[in-house]
Design an enzyme around this catalytic site. Sequence first.
Site, mmCIF file in Angstrom:
data_model
loop_
_atom_site.group_PDB
_atom_site.id
_atom_site.type_symbol
_atom_site.label_atom_id
_atom_site.label_comp_id
_atom_site.label_asym_id
_atom_site.label_seq_id
_atom_site.Cartn_x
_atom_site.Cartn_y
_atom_site.Cartn_z
ATOM 1 N N ASN A 91 0.802 -1.232 0.000
ATOM 2 C CA ASN A 91 0.000 0.000 0.000
ATOM 3 C C ASN A 91 0.831 1.277 0.000
ATOM 4 O O ASN A 91 0.367 2.304 -0.498
ATOM 5 C CB ASN A 91 -0.910 -0.024 1.239
ATOM 6 C CG ASN A 91 -1.478 1.337 1.559
ATOM 7 O OD1 ASN A 91 -2.436 1.793 0.937
ATOM 8 N ND2 ASN A 91 -0.877 2.024 2.540
ATOM 9 N N TYR A 157 3.241 9.080 -11.334
ATOM 10 C CA TYR A 157 2.241 8.384 -10.515
ATOM 11 C C TYR A 157 1.361 7.491 -11.394
ATOM 12 O O TYR A 157 1.136 6.314 -11.078
ATOM 13 C CB TYR A 157 1.389 9.418 -9.773
ATOM 14 C CG TYR A 157 0.443 8.851 -8.741
ATOM 15 C CD1 TYR A 157 0.848 8.680 -7.421
ATOM 16 C CD2 TYR A 157 -0.855 8.483 -9.083
ATOM 17 C CE1 TYR A 157 -0.020 8.165 -6.466
ATOM 18 C CE2 TYR A 157 -1.730 7.969 -8.149
ATOM 19 C CZ TYR A 157 -1.316 7.820 -6.837
ATOM 20 O OH TYR A 157 -2.192 7.301 -5.889
ATOM 21 N N LYS A 161 1.160 3.398 -11.249
ATOM 22 C CA LYS A 161 -0.094 2.728 -10.877
ATOM 23 C C LYS A 161 -0.582 1.810 -11.994
ATOM 24 O O LYS A 161 -1.174 0.761 -11.715
ATOM 25 C CB LYS A 161 -1.147 3.765 -10.488
ATOM 26 C CG LYS A 161 -0.801 4.544 -9.206
ATOM 27 C CD LYS A 161 -0.637 3.630 -8.000
ATOM 28 C CE LYS A 161 -0.460 4.395 -6.693
ATOM 29 N NZ LYS A 161 -0.268 3.495 -5.533
HETATM 30 P P1 NAP Z 1 -0.723 8.496 3.163
HETATM 31 O O1 NAP Z 1 -1.818 8.929 4.087
HETATM 32 O O2 NAP Z 1 0.376 9.444 2.829
HETATM 33 O O3 NAP Z 1 -0.097 7.145 3.747
HETATM 34 C C1 NAP Z 1 0.971 6.515 3.103
HETATM 35 C C2 NAP Z 1 1.894 5.964 4.160
HETATM 36 O O4 NAP Z 1 3.001 5.318 3.494
HETATM 37 C C3 NAP Z 1 2.482 7.061 5.052
HETATM 38 O O5 NAP Z 1 2.505 6.629 6.405
HETATM 39 C C4 NAP Z 1 3.882 7.201 4.494
HETATM 40 O O6 NAP Z 1 4.815 7.688 5.419
HETATM 41 C C5 NAP Z 1 4.195 5.787 4.115
HETATM 42 N N1 NAP Z 1 5.316 5.737 3.190
HETATM 43 C C6 NAP Z 1 5.642 6.647 2.228
HETATM 44 N N2 NAP Z 1 6.784 6.300 1.624
HETATM 45 C C7 NAP Z 1 7.181 5.137 2.206
HETATM 46 C C8 NAP Z 1 8.292 4.302 2.016
HETATM 47 N N3 NAP Z 1 9.226 4.579 1.099
HETATM 48 N N4 NAP Z 1 8.395 3.182 2.770
HETATM 49 C C9 NAP Z 1 7.462 2.897 3.702
HETATM 50 N N5 NAP Z 1 6.378 3.665 3.943
HETATM 51 C C10 NAP Z 1 6.248 4.784 3.200
HETATM 52 O O7 NAP Z 1 -1.328 8.014 1.758
HETATM 53 P P2 NAP Z 1 -2.721 7.318 1.369
HETATM 54 O O8 NAP Z 1 -3.578 8.330 0.724
HETATM 55 O O9 NAP Z 1 -3.251 6.520 2.490
HETATM 56 O O10 NAP Z 1 -2.205 6.357 0.192
HETATM 57 C C11 NAP Z 1 -1.971 4.980 0.398
HETATM 58 C C12 NAP Z 1 -1.889 4.297 -0.964
HETATM 59 O O11 NAP Z 1 -3.126 4.479 -1.652
HETATM 60 C C13 NAP Z 1 -0.800 4.862 -1.884
HETATM 61 O O12 NAP Z 1 -0.218 3.811 -2.636
HETATM 62 C C14 NAP Z 1 -1.578 5.786 -2.800
HETATM 63 O O13 NAP Z 1 -0.953 5.971 -4.034
HETATM 64 C C15 NAP Z 1 -2.870 5.005 -2.932
HETATM 65 N N6 NAP Z 1 -4.007 5.802 -3.360
HETATM 66 C C16 NAP Z 1 -4.397 6.882 -2.619
HETATM 67 C C17 NAP Z 1 -5.476 7.629 -3.051
HETATM 68 C C18 NAP Z 1 -5.968 8.835 -2.305
HETATM 69 O O14 NAP Z 1 -6.761 9.581 -2.882
HETATM 70 N N7 NAP Z 1 -5.581 9.045 -1.057
HETATM 71 C C19 NAP Z 1 -6.138 7.279 -4.234
HETATM 72 C C20 NAP Z 1 -5.699 6.178 -4.942
HETATM 73 C C21 NAP Z 1 -4.633 5.442 -4.495
HETATM 74 P P3 NAP Z 1 5.044 9.307 5.456
HETATM 75 O O15 NAP Z 1 3.791 9.885 5.982
HETATM 76 O O16 NAP Z 1 6.213 9.470 6.364
HETATM 77 O O17 NAP Z 1 5.336 9.724 4.036
#
Ligand code: NAP
Length: 251
Positions: A91, A157, A161
């Site tokens: 994730n 991105y 994806k």
């Molecule tokens: P988020 O709130 O930023 O959570 C992501 C987590 O991953 C954060 O705790 C982050 O740590 C951690 N992380 C980042 N880089 C990392 C690394 N190199 N190694 C280990 N952990 C790492 O993001 P989210 O929105 O929940 O997104 C989660 C996933 O869903 C992602 O793959 C994103 O692309 C996908 N997604 C999100 C959305 C959306 O609208 N939110 C939509 C589609 C897909 P830090 O906070 O320290 O960076």
Amino acid sequence: MATYDVADRSAVVTGAGSGIGRAIALTLAANGAAVVVGDVRQEAADAVVAEITEAGGTAVAFVGDVSDPAVAVAAVQAAQALAPLRIAVNNAGIGGAAAPVGEYPIDSWQKVIDINLNAVFYGTRAQAPAIAENGGGAIVNISSVLGSVGIPMSSAYVTAKHGVVGLTKNAALEYGAQGVRVNAVGPGFIHTPLVDANLDTDAQAALAAQHALGRLGDAQEVANLVAFLASDAATFVSGSYHLVDGGYAAH
Ligand code: NAP
């Protein structure tokens, strides 16, 4: 909250210290899995572990950068120490720079591909054989609705994806006979710290209007689908890309 039986097994969830990953870790733990809460930040992982244990579940924090292949191997070992690994959710992800392809910064491209695509490969590579040895289970790779359509200014991105969807299909073909199901999930725009960090209020409102349901999603709404795919309720679901996008891709 979804109730799907994932008892008597461990689960690795990367990026579980925040947003969607946190909701997935909490949901899998509430449904009986022992969860390795992976994150790059110790305090974020510890906070989610505390939430899980206070609710009566089992979890350990695992700190590491998913773009290091050795971290994926070590996360599998941490999970196996809890219970047989039968669930992995790749994730962790980042947004990256906003620029057209001709001006896209090379360092941001490489970082996004490293974390959002290469790390999903490292994870799946370490997890699939371990899950197969344990008699089967499920890998869920978090792509995005942007795994099937583009959006201007986000080529790294979108490319990563889309790549996650292809990797998922290939791993499903290669490990299905050993009982390992591999699926990708494509969330629409979900209200998380990632979205807050990359999009201001006006941009979020404009994006909300792009979803048939007229709003952004909630992390729990993604976790519900992931818990289903990870569980024994989904034993004939593999190699597919599942949208949870509020109708974003419907037009
Ligand atoms: P988020 O709130 O930023 O959570 C992501 C987590 O991953 C954060 O705790 C982050 O740590 C951690 N992380 C980042 N880089 C990392 C690394 N190199 N190694 C280990 N952990 C790492 O993001 P989210 O929105 O929940 O997104 C989660 C996933 O869903 C992602 O793959 C994103 O692309 C996908 N997604 C999100 C959305 C959306 O609208 N939110 C939509 C589609 C897909 P830090 O906070 O320290 O960076």
